[in-house]
Design an enzyme around this catalytic site. Sequence first.
Site, PDB file in Angstrom:
ATOM      1  N   SER A   1     -17.296  60.823  12.755  1.00  0.00           N
ATOM      2  CA  SER A   1     -17.093  61.967  11.871  1.00  0.00           C
ATOM      3  C   SER A   1     -16.204  61.552  10.713  1.00  0.00           C
ATOM      4  O   SER A   1     -15.346  60.673  10.854  1.00  0.00           O
ATOM      5  CB  SER A   1     -16.423  63.116  12.636  1.00  0.00           C
ATOM      6  OG  SER A   1     -16.041  64.161  11.750  1.00  0.00           O
TER       7      SER A   1
ATOM      8  N   TYR B   1      -9.810  66.530  18.178  1.00  0.00           N
ATOM      9  CA  TYR B   1     -11.095  66.072  17.643  1.00  0.00           C
ATOM     10  C   TYR B   1     -10.912  64.853  16.738  1.00  0.00           C
ATOM     11  O   TYR B   1     -11.649  63.862  16.852  1.00  0.00           O
ATOM     12  CB  TYR B   1     -11.771  67.211  16.882  1.00  0.00           C
ATOM     13  CG  TYR B   1     -13.185  66.906  16.449  1.00  0.00           C
ATOM     14  CD1 TYR B   1     -14.244  67.021  17.350  1.00  0.00           C
ATOM     15  CD2 TYR B   1     -13.469  66.521  15.147  1.00  0.00           C
ATOM     16  CE1 TYR B   1     -15.548  66.754  16.962  1.00  0.00           C
ATOM     17  CE2 TYR B   1     -14.768  66.250  14.751  1.00  0.00           C
ATOM     18  CZ  TYR B   1     -15.802  66.367  15.665  1.00  0.00           C
ATOM     19  OH  TYR B   1     -17.096  66.083  15.269  1.00  0.00           O
TER      20      TYR B   1
END
Length: 258
Positions: free
Chosen positions: A148, A161
């Site tokens: 990501s 995350y």
Amino acid sequence: MIDWSTEDSAPNNGKVALVTGAARGIGLGIAAWLIVEGWQVVIADNDRERGSKVAKVLGDNAWFIAMDVAQESQVVVGIAEVLGQFGRLDALINNAAIADAHNPPLESLELNRWQRVLAVNLTGPMLLAKYCAPYLRAHAGAIINLCSTRAHQSEPNSEAYAASKGGLLALTHALALSLGPDIRVNAVSPGWIDTRDPAERRADPLGDQDHAQHPAGRVGTVEDVAALVGWLLSGNAGFVTGQEFLVDGGMTRKMIYQ
């Protein structure tokens, strides 16, 4: 835009790909793309009901197995099922993740929540690489880790995350060195991708402001990610390993001042 039904898919090329978290979103887009390119795709997901339905829609070149990637015993059993069914494995796409980028403020972040995010997003890909490696090596296979842009940039209250994706990016180049030259390992890091099913995208399109803020002029689609994954698995990417590819419409290169 891919139609999830794959009646026009290419003839099976004899290669087998395992895509985790493929019952929806980016994983589903990758699975559908690879089937069109002639791959046999194993869809692994912990959502049994949706995973089974998706495999049925995708057709004969899709096969579903249930798997929680954070559970070592389920990873071992799942890979054994794949080998028992197809006798080979050519590609591993580590896409399964707890995709909620936001957690409570740090002072309120519970340890079990932190640990679950890291277990799925980071330990899961390690376990899959570990147990898939002997079979990938036999066919000069490849691993793609879905990271990501949050491995590079953050918003407040995104520690779990961000850390998991940053760790996965580091795991990517570590695996590339450990498993090469037989197995290539690369990372794809999406930015804002509209992961909704095609019908939902058409029924409720994103606004002009959403698209205009991107240097590329639009929000990304699952097909943008899937196309890159397809290339990285192809012979055309045979000299590419240990790398990260950002698919973010240019956002990580954009200066933003308030």
